[in-house]
Design a protein around this motif. Structure first.
Motif, PDB file in Angstrom:
ATOM      1  N   ILE A   1      40.049  26.658  13.808  1.00 13.11           N
ATOM      2  CA  ILE A   1      40.981  25.702  13.205  1.00 13.11           C
ATOM      3  C   ILE A   1      41.912  25.131  14.251  1.00 13.11           C
ATOM      4  O   ILE A   1      42.199  25.767  15.270  1.00 13.11           O
ATOM      5  CB  ILE A   1      41.806  26.320  12.054  1.00 13.11           C
ATOM      6  N   ARG A   2      42.394  23.909  13.974  1.00 14.88           N
ATOM      7  CA  ARG A   2      43.360  23.250  14.837  1.00 14.88           C
ATOM      8  C   ARG A   2      44.766  23.499  14.296  1.00 14.88           C
ATOM      9  O   ARG A   2      44.989  23.494  13.088  1.00 14.88           O
ATOM     10  CB  ARG A   2      43.099  21.743  14.910  1.00 14.88           C
TER      11      ARG A   2
ATOM     12  N   TRP B   1      48.827  32.743  18.420  1.00 12.36           N
ATOM     13  CA  TRP B   1      48.534  31.448  17.822  1.00 12.36           C
ATOM     14  C   TRP B   1      49.336  30.311  18.463  1.00 12.36           C
ATOM     15  O   TRP B   1      48.774  29.283  18.833  1.00 12.36           O
ATOM     16  CB  TRP B   1      48.815  31.466  16.310  1.00 12.36           C
TER      17      TRP B   1
ATOM     18  N   ILE C   1      47.400  23.128   9.449  1.00 12.58           N
ATOM     19  CA  ILE C   1      46.096  23.607   9.919  1.00 12.58           C
ATOM     20  C   ILE C   1      44.981  22.678   9.444  1.00 12.58           C
ATOM     21  O   ILE C   1      45.072  22.056   8.389  1.00 12.58           O
ATOM     22  CB  ILE C   1      45.819  25.049   9.453  1.00 12.58           C
ATOM     23  N   GLU C   2      43.915  22.608  10.245  1.00 10.30           N
ATOM     24  CA  GLU C   2      42.762  21.760   9.945  1.00 10.30           C
ATOM     25  C   GLU C   2      41.515  22.421  10.506  1.00 10.30           C
ATOM     26  O   GLU C   2      41.522  22.959  11.622  1.00 10.30           O
ATOM     27  CB  GLU C   2      42.957  20.381  10.590  1.00 10.30           C
ATOM     28  N   LYS C   3      40.432  22.409   9.746  1.00  7.95           N
ATOM     29  CA  LYS C   3      39.184  23.001  10.214  1.00  7.95           C
ATOM     30  C   LYS C   3      38.591  22.148  11.326  1.00  7.95           C
ATOM     31  O   LYS C   3      38.415  20.933  11.174  1.00  7.95           O
ATOM     32  CB  LYS C   3      38.183  23.130   9.068  1.00  7.95           C
ATOM     33  N   ALA C   4      38.282  22.780  12.448  1.00  3.29           N
ATOM     34  CA  ALA C   4      37.669  22.054  13.561  1.00  3.29           C
ATOM     35  C   ALA C   4      36.189  21.803  13.313  1.00  3.29           C
ATOM     36  O   ALA C   4      35.609  20.849  13.846  1.00  3.29           O
ATOM     37  CB  ALA C   4      37.857  22.848  14.854  1.00  3.29           C
TER      38      ALA C   4
ATOM     39  N   GLN D   1      48.990  22.610  14.366  1.00  3.69           N
ATOM     40  CA  GLN D   1      50.033  21.637  14.670  1.00  3.69           C
ATOM     41  C   GLN D   1      51.338  22.144  14.075  1.00  3.69           C
ATOM     42  O   GLN D   1      51.400  22.462  12.898  1.00  3.69           O
ATOM     43  CB  GLN D   1      49.694  20.269  14.062  1.00  3.69           C
TER      44      GLN D   1
ATOM     45  N   ARG E   1      48.397  28.066  21.526  1.00  6.95           N
ATOM     46  CA  ARG E   1      47.100  27.395  21.520  1.00  6.95           C
ATOM     47  C   ARG E   1      47.087  26.217  20.553  1.00  6.95           C
ATOM     48  O   ARG E   1      47.821  26.191  19.571  1.00  6.95           O
ATOM     49  CB  ARG E   1      45.996  28.387  21.141  1.00  6.95           C
ATOM     50  N   GLU E   2      46.191  25.275  20.815  1.00  5.70           N
ATOM     51  CA  GLU E   2      45.984  24.154  19.895  1.00  5.70           C
ATOM     52  C   GLU E   2      44.855  24.443  18.914  1.00  5.70           C
ATOM     53  O   GLU E   2      44.811  23.864  17.825  1.00  5.70           O
ATOM     54  CB  GLU E   2      45.660  22.879  20.679  1.00  5.70           C
ATOM     55  N   GLU E   3      43.936  25.333  19.283  1.00  7.10           N
ATOM     56  CA  GLU E   3      42.854  25.779  18.408  1.00  7.10           C
ATOM     57  C   GLU E   3      42.741  27.294  18.492  1.00  7.10           C
ATOM     58  O   GLU E   3      42.940  27.876  19.565  1.00  7.10           O
ATOM     59  CB  GLU E   3      41.504  25.152  18.798  1.00  7.10           C
TER      60      GLU E   3
END
Length: 460
Positions: free
Chosen positions: A454-455, A158, A431-434, A457, A161-163
């Motif tokens: 997911i993205r 994980w 986390i954020e859904k792409a 950060q 990676r950014e996604e």
């Protein structure tokens, strides 16, 4: 009427009598569809679509909210619905129902030489052992291993990676963990080799059992055979080491049971490969979708993290503090359950809701008759972890792990695995859904259409 005409009439009466059941019995309402195939094609189509509850909902609305009949996989089937149906089936194990698996599932998952031994006594003995092996007192010793492996997994798969696609990564993690805990396999190359054929199993479990090349069932059977061959090779090596006295500390699951429960190990690994990875995926989905929920989970988990030393691993007491995180997991599994239900077989005639279920009929209970029923959960399509605060839920309404004597013995294992993973995820990443509206399908367990992209950060 001549003799030939009389014979035809008797044959027709016998066919109708045999197919539609004994006339004096008050069978549940419903239809069985076509001879032999019944409603299997409709069920498979619904189960593999984005609305797996539709098959059951349509029939309960048309026939009965308590119990209705159909025909699946060549069997007469009574579908039990609602909390009362769940309670009745969960409490009836070995009194009027017993464990039953479709022959297609047994052909895929079980060793051929053990098929005849899969009776209820064998199942009862194996279940007793699993309950002992997977009870909280035993599982708490695995928490540090779960924590360590979750950290390593997030570091390697994980963090760079950014996604990420959550679903395939969750499968890799849960399967590697199961191999470590159940078979003491630490080499990830062996784990990867072992995992590949499992990917062919799930789509074939509820397919029409036609062994033609290229069919899902045929692929699943080949995958199951390859898994058993790999497992046997490991068993023979372990057995050799035990006989030679080279493995005095061999206390792992595989060494203790060897061939006696080899088919059960396949089942455990399949559950880890599909069911627990599905549970992790749906929890991550809702955490990424609802920032306010994520924030509360983050605060709860950071309070635990701050109480630990830099390299100190999680323990049993830490898990007990993750109350809100578990509420989040529970409502995630209510909305997107990892399994749709389970089959049983009637071992005697019995009556439920005024209807008779004949001996030999199969029964099926389903999570969707309660999980998304406004009778049991207000505004059932809404994600709301607060539903699980306190003891306000009616019994037998929340059943992702079944209930009664046949409740899934891996429930506590799944709880620990989920919470340990959540802790490591939220303390490392925002986390954020792409793809905000990414669709969910079932094949037969939950599969995000794009793997749940997911993205990531890292926290400042």
């Amino acid at each position: 009427m001549d003799l030939f005409s009389q014979s035809l009439l008797y044959l027709a009466i016998f066919y109708v009598y045999d197919f539609f059941g004994t006339f004096p019995l008050n069978l549940p309402p419903g239809k069985r569809g076509w001879p032999i195939i019944g409603e299997s094609l409709e069920y498979i189509g619904a189960a593999k679509g984005s609305r797996p509850k539709k098959f059951i909902a349509d029939r309960t609305a048309k026939y009965s909210p308590e119990v209705c009949q159909t025909s699946l996989l060549g069997e007469n089937l009574a579908v039990f619905c609602g909390a009362s149906g769940n309670k009745f089936l969960f409490s009836g194990q070995n009194s009027y129902i017993t464990t039953w698996w479709p022959s297609s599932m047994k052909k895929v998952l079980a060793f051929p030489e053990t098929l005849e031994k899969l009776n209820r006594d064998d199942s009862k003995k194996m279940r007793s052992f699993l309950q002992e092996f997977l009870k909280p007192e035993a599982l708490q010793h695995y928490i540090p291993i779960m924590d360590s492996m979750a950290r390593d997994h997030l570091d390697t798969e994980w963090a760079p990676r950014e996604e990420v696609e959550v679903f395939p990564l969750a499968k890799n993690y849960t399967f590697a963990l199961a191999c470590r805990l159940f078979m003491n396999i630490k080499d990830l190359q062996i784990v990867s080799k072992f995992a590949k054929p499992f990917a062919r199993i799930a789509p074939g479990l509820i397919s029409v059992p036609i062994s033609l090349p290229g069919t899902p069932f045929s692929k699943a059977v080949r995958g199951g055979k390859q898994i058993r061959e790999e497992l046997l090779a490991i068993i023979r090596q372990r057995n050799k080491e035990l006989l030679e006295g080279k493995d005095d500390e061999a206390r792992d699951f595989l060494s203790r049971l060897l061939l006696e429960v080899s088919d059960k190990i396949v089942g455990l690994l399949f559950a880890s490969h599909d069911m627990t990875s599905t549970s992790i995926t749906v929890v991550v989905n809702f955490l990424a979708q609802f920032p306010d929920v994520y924030q509360r989970v983050y605060e709860e988990q950071m309070e635990i993290a701050k109480s630990k030393g830099p390299d100190e691993l999680l323990n049993w007491d830490d898990i007990q503090k993750m109350k809100y995180s578990w509420n989040v997991a529970c409502d995630s599994m209510r909305l997107c359950p990892p399994a749709q239900g389970s089959f049983r077989e009637a071992i005697t005639d019995f009556t439920f809701a005024g209807y008779t279920i004949p001996k030999g009929w199969k029964t099926f209970w389903t999570v969707y008759s309660t999980h998304k029923n406004p009778k049991y959960f207000s505004d059932p399509e809404r994600f709301d972890p607060s539903r699980f605060e306190g003891d306000g839920r009616a019994p037998f309404t929340y059943v992702p792990f079944g209930g009664g004597p046949r409740m899934c013995p891996g429930k506590e294992y799944a709880r620990l695995e989920l919470l340990v993973f959540i802790h490591n995820l939220v303390t490392r990443f925002k986390i954020e859904k792409a793809i905000p509206d990414e669709k969910i399908i079932y094949n037969p367990s939950l599969v995000p259409a794009n793997g749940l992209l997911i993205r990531l950060q890292t926290h400042n």
